[in-house]
Design a protein around this motif. Sequence first.
Motif, PDB file in Angstrom:
ATOM      1  N   UNK A 300      -1.041  -4.080   3.399  1.00  0.00           N
ATOM      2  CA  UNK A 300      -1.222  -2.674   3.750  1.00  0.00           C
ATOM      3  C   UNK A 300      -2.086  -2.444   4.972  1.00  0.00           C
ATOM      4  N   UNK A 301      -2.011  -3.348   5.957  1.00  0.00           N
ATOM      5  CA  UNK A 301      -2.929  -3.285   7.085  1.00  0.00           C
ATOM      6  C   UNK A 301      -2.253  -3.000   8.428  1.00  0.00           C
ATOM      7  N   UNK A 302      -0.950  -2.783   8.458  1.00  0.00           N
ATOM      8  CA  UNK A 302      -0.264  -2.646   9.735  1.00  0.00           C
ATOM      9  C   UNK A 302      -0.801  -1.542  10.618  1.00  0.00           C
ATOM     10  N   UNK A 303      -0.878  -0.322  10.098  1.00  0.00           N
ATOM     11  CA  UNK A 303      -1.367   0.803  10.895  1.00  0.00           C
ATOM     12  C   UNK A 303      -2.840   0.641  11.231  1.00  0.00           C
ATOM     13  N   UNK A 304      -3.621   0.149  10.289  1.00  0.00           N
ATOM     14  CA  UNK A 304      -5.053  -0.029  10.537  1.00  0.00           C
ATOM     15  C   UNK A 304      -5.299  -1.054  11.641  1.00  0.00           C
TER      16      UNK A 304
END
Length: 393
Positions: A300-304
């Motif tokens: 869950x880290x793509x946008x971050x």
Amino acid sequence: MVRVIVIGGGIAGTAAALGLHKAGFDVSVYEAYPDGAEDIGAFLTLASNGMRALAALGASVAVTAIGYPLTTLRVLDGSGAEVANAPLGESGDPLLRYRCLRRGELNAALQAEVARRGISIRHGARLASVEEGPSAVTAHFTGGATATGDLLVGADGLRSTVRRLIAPGAEPLHAGQRVFYGYADHAAPAGAPGTITMVRGGAAAFGCAMSPAGETYWFARVAGEPPAADEIAQSTPTRWREPLVELLRKDATPAAGIVAATGDRIMVTGATEMPLGMPWRSGRVLIVGDAAHAASPATGQGASMALEDAVVLAKALRDTPDTGSALALYETLRRPRVEYNIAASGRISRAATAPPGPARGQAARRPGDDELIRHLEWDADIRTGCAHGGGGG
């Protein structure tokens, strides 16, 4: 003043533009889509590190006006028993709390913030080629238009045109799973408001959170080959929903009921990642975000990670004496962290205990939290951590 061309008006591109503008550079954004965003309907979570990067960009207010905060992580096993319940990220700080929001809404909010700050953003500008010279770089667009600057930043996503020009052999890889996203209006709640519930079942990895309006956002990751484009185009929501419900019913968790309560708002894609060690830059051209380091969504880290890129790139260009040194510093700071994320996400997607292949050993070190905070602290010189005293440009 240094002129920067940003190719791509999605999350990575708009964030890069905000950071570069704040650092004092002349920035123009060129987006291929005429309506400003490629919205496939999925949602995402911004982790505390991504929210910290937004704060450094001065864009927190624009994003906290949409979506909803997540403060608690709840984990269920395949029997439905709760095995963990803990605070999520930096839940004590309202600006740094995890946030759940739709990708299209985040794109729109960041594009609106770009426009509010007077940064040029041109829609319907599809890149055809890049021409590098000794003192400038020129972008050529379909239709004949051109733009010339001192630096070109490719933030044009997984199918990046810029990446194909500087690293033609680097193609996205399948990370072993199909990923489903959906929204259910009348599902029984699987957790309290502000809670994201993760299910570690034997059939699939599943997660969900309920919005303040009572709508359940959910995802499921299932082992399998990526869906072909014609399969997606010809399938109906029922075609995706019913087999997924049957699969999830193998576990005694709320997941099957939530998916069964979902109407037409369901989509599927493949978990995708970029190979490690691929080139990110050539002369006056650099790729960022998914164009450089797309990872499976398992962490869950793509946008971050894209938001972090924006801050570190802007600071590197601000705090170093020339563009070449700045891009080298940027890559030195970013590559270990994002490649660690690619490898970790890939291991989860493939349910492996070790990175699949010797090349993944390159991603051995993850920068610690203190180091990341220093990288994202806007007023600190990125080379030393000391207070920065000058402007960009």
